[in-house]
Scaffold this active site. Structure first.
Site, short mmCIF file in Angstrom:
data_model
loop_
_atom_site.label_atom_id
_atom_site.label_comp_id
_atom_site.label_asym_id
_atom_site.label_seq_id
_atom_site.Cartn_x
_atom_site.Cartn_y
_atom_site.Cartn_z
N LYS A 150 79.12 54.10 105.86
CA LYS A 150 77.69 53.90 105.91
C LYS A 150 77.21 53.27 104.59
CE LYS A 150 75.07 56.96 103.86
NZ LYS A 150 75.40 57.59 102.61
N ASP A 179 81.39 58.63 109.00
CA ASP A 179 80.29 59.46 108.53
C ASP A 179 81.01 60.69 107.99
OD1 ASP A 179 78.41 61.57 108.42
OD2 ASP A 179 77.05 60.31 109.56
N HIS A 180 81.11 60.80 106.67
CA HIS A 180 82.04 61.80 106.15
C HIS A 180 81.63 63.23 106.51
CE1 HIS A 180 79.31 62.25 102.68
NE2 HIS A 180 79.90 63.39 102.47
N HIS A 242 74.18 61.43 108.35
CA HIS A 242 74.81 62.76 108.29
C HIS A 242 74.01 63.83 109.04
CE1 HIS A 242 77.13 60.75 105.35
NE2 HIS A 242 76.40 61.00 104.30
C1 BG6 Z 1 76.53 60.38 100.72
C2 BG6 Z 1 75.22 59.97 100.12
O1 BG6 Z 1 76.73 59.78 101.96
O2 BG6 Z 1 76.53 61.80 100.87
C3 BG6 Z 1 75.02 60.64 98.78
O3 BG6 Z 1 75.22 58.55 99.95
C4 BG6 Z 1 75.14 62.14 98.92
O4 BG6 Z 1 73.76 60.29 98.21
C5 BG6 Z 1 76.41 62.50 99.66
O5 BG6 Z 1 75.18 62.68 97.61
C6 BG6 Z 1 76.43 63.98 99.98
O6 BG6 Z 1 77.68 64.33 100.49
P1 BG6 Z 1 78.24 65.79 100.33
O7 BG6 Z 1 79.55 65.75 101.04
O8 BG6 Z 1 78.37 66.04 98.85
O9 BG6 Z 1 77.24 66.69 100.96
#
Ligand code: BG6
Length: 504
Positions: A150, A179-180, A242
């Site tokens: 993304k 989308d991790h 997310h």
């Molecule tokens: C990313 C965003 O996709 O997800 C970031 O671009 C955010 O801004 C991050 O900090 C949050 O991921 P996680 O896994 O730390 O909740």
């Protein structure tokens, strides 16, 4: 299925490759989850030798791999190669293609390839097109998969353009949109919690659920990502992808099987059922904010506009909260509240299902909010689940107090929670696209958010509230709740310490 392959990472000298991708591939290797034959080819503009690349990645693994097991590191690094590339020069891709062919002959690997675009999104049109021009999308000698991160577009228009451009040369099944969040163990557990436990399904609907909250709070600010973030903001950065995916998993109907297509179809139906927000409703169903400087634990914390690469007049939101509905029989009339922000008091992502109160209060309760059972699904940190129920306070009379029935993943012995990227890379290698966003979902999510994006951009009467760094965002976000007795659930780092303004 033959999973031997060559894995090309574009943007291999960047942060994502160093922090996440290479350590995740190493982790799969340590667990014997990589195929028998594989090569990883880093491709970027930096001039660096194979050995230099191996050294750099070795250092990254030592720094970012979460476990203390480096016994296979040298063996793993032998699979790494580097190819300098000019992204807009077709000759570079021809050289890459020749190099890959040579590797294939030397290592006896067929044409299976993964192309990971760990690059700025501005290259999402250039790289897939050039790969196609030199035939690297052609599956006659083995599968070819393209992974993109993304943001999938910046708004509806650019997302449609990206879709059209990618699908010109690549088939939808070849495109893996990461989308991790979907790679997170606890996000996947939403599916299992809902569909492996008979007790939840009868309650999981408008008859028993009062409202649902999804919160993703971050303690950190924008850090060194100002250049990217200032053009994006919290709504696009977190909610469009997310958090709507999390909503999809909470709200979807049971799929008829675990086949990727059945799961994705159900999530898509949720996205298509999001109640459209009219542009004139935006001020009443959304709140945006931007962190301003403050002192947190006696230390000065910069405001957003003082951060690197941020315009001193920036109007970009670092906090966004929305209220919306899903138009279907299961969810009609149940409000969903979603919020995210940077520089909030703590880092936490969780879903709170607020059940309706009993129809008749037999026991004294201060307010309706106190009498709702809550199911908290903690995505991170202190991953776990908690059910809040009322019990009789021991002693005279019938005083009621709430207690927690809780479970934490850390209580499971000898279980390691894989990093999101491990799972997603493993699935890509195995051709399983269940946990990846489909183009229709991306488009449906943009369509839903377009009125908000437009109203925030064009209506100067919609305030951008300043909130001091280290607080829970603008207090105005509480106004999204119609009932004054209900506010956001204020979580702490620790799953059980909820609803207090946790320590900073
Ligand atoms: C990313 C965003 O996709 O997800 C970031 O671009 C955010 O801004 C991050 O900090 C949050 O991921 P996680 O896994 O730390 O909740």
């Amino acid at each position: 299925m033959d999973t031997n392959h060559i894995h090309v990472i574009f943007g291999a000298s960047g942060d994502l490759a160093k922090r996440k991708l290479i350590p995740a591939l190493y982790s799969l290797y340590v667990q014997n989850l990589m195929p028998e034959k594989f090569l990883i080819v880093g491709a970027a503009r930096t001039d660096i030798s194979n050995d230099g690349f191996r050294e750099l990645m070795g250092e990254s693994i030592k720094k970012f791999y979460r476990y203390d097991d480096f016994s296979k590191l040298n063996e793993f690094l032998k699979h790494l190669f580097y190819e300098k590339i000019q992204y807009d020069d077709i000759n570079s891709y021809q050289n890459l293609s020749d190099k890959l062919n040579k590797f294939r002959v030397d290592k006896e690997i067929n044409g299976n390839s993964i192309f990971y675009l760990s690059t700025p999104p501005s290259l999402y049109d250039v790289i897939p097109l050039n790969l196609a021009l030199v035939g690297l999308n052609n599956e006659s000698d083995g599968w070819k998969r393209l992974i993109i991160e993304k943001p999938f577009g910046y708004d509806l228009y650019s997302a449609l353009k990206l879709k059209e451009m990618l699908l010109r040369n690549w088939k939808e099944e070849q495109i893996f949109r990461i989308d991790h969040y979907l790679g997170k163990e606890t996000v996947q557990n939403l599916l299992v919690t809902r569909f492996s436990n008979g007790i939840f399904e009868p309650l999981w609907n408008r008859n028993y659920i009062h409202h649902i909250e999804v919160t993703s709070a971050e303690k950190i600010g924008v850090e060194n990502r100002g250049g990217y973030y200032d053009n994006i903001g919290a709504l696009r950065d977190m909610i469009q992808n997310h958090l709507l995916q999390v909503v999809g998993l909470i709200a979807m109907e049971p799929p008829s099987s675990l086949e990727p297509i059945f799961i994705r179809n159900e999530i898509l139906k949720v996205f298509q059922s999001l109640h459209p927000i009219k542009i004139e409703e935006v001020p009443f169903v959304s709140v945006r904010g931007q962190y301003i400087s403050s002192y947190v634990n006696d230390e000065y914390v910069k405001g957003y506009r003082e951060e690197n690469n941020i315009s001193p007049e920036s109007k970009t939101e670092t906090y966004a909260a929305l209220k919306f509905y899903i138009d279907n029989w299961r969810w009609g009339g149940v409000p969903f509240y979603v919020r995210t922000g940077k520089r909030l008091p703590t880092q936490v992502t969780e879903v709170v299902i607020h059940f309706k109160p009993t129809p008749h209060f037999l026991f004294s309760r201060k307010n309706i909010y106190e009498a709702c059972n809550k199911l908290i699904i903690r995505i991170q940190p202190d991953e776990g689940m908690l059910l809040e129920i009322g019990i009789k306070t021991p002693g005279q009379g019938f005083e009621v107090q709430n207690i927690d029935l809780d479970f934490r993943y850390s209580e499971l012995r000898n279980q390691r929670i894989p990093e999101a990227y491990e799972r997603l890379l493993y699935d890509t290698i195995n051709g399983d696209n269940t946990l990846f966003a489909r183009t229709e979902e991306v488009i449906a999510a943009w369509k839903f958010l377009t009125p908000i994006i437009e109203a925030w951009k064009n209506n100067p009467d919609i305030p951008l509230y300043g909130y001091p760094a280290g607080t829970w965002g603008p207090l105005e976000a509480n106004k999204l709740f119609e009932d004054k007795n209900i506010t956001w659930h204020y979580p702490c780092r620790n799953l059980s310490d909820n609803n207090s303004y946790c320590e900073l």
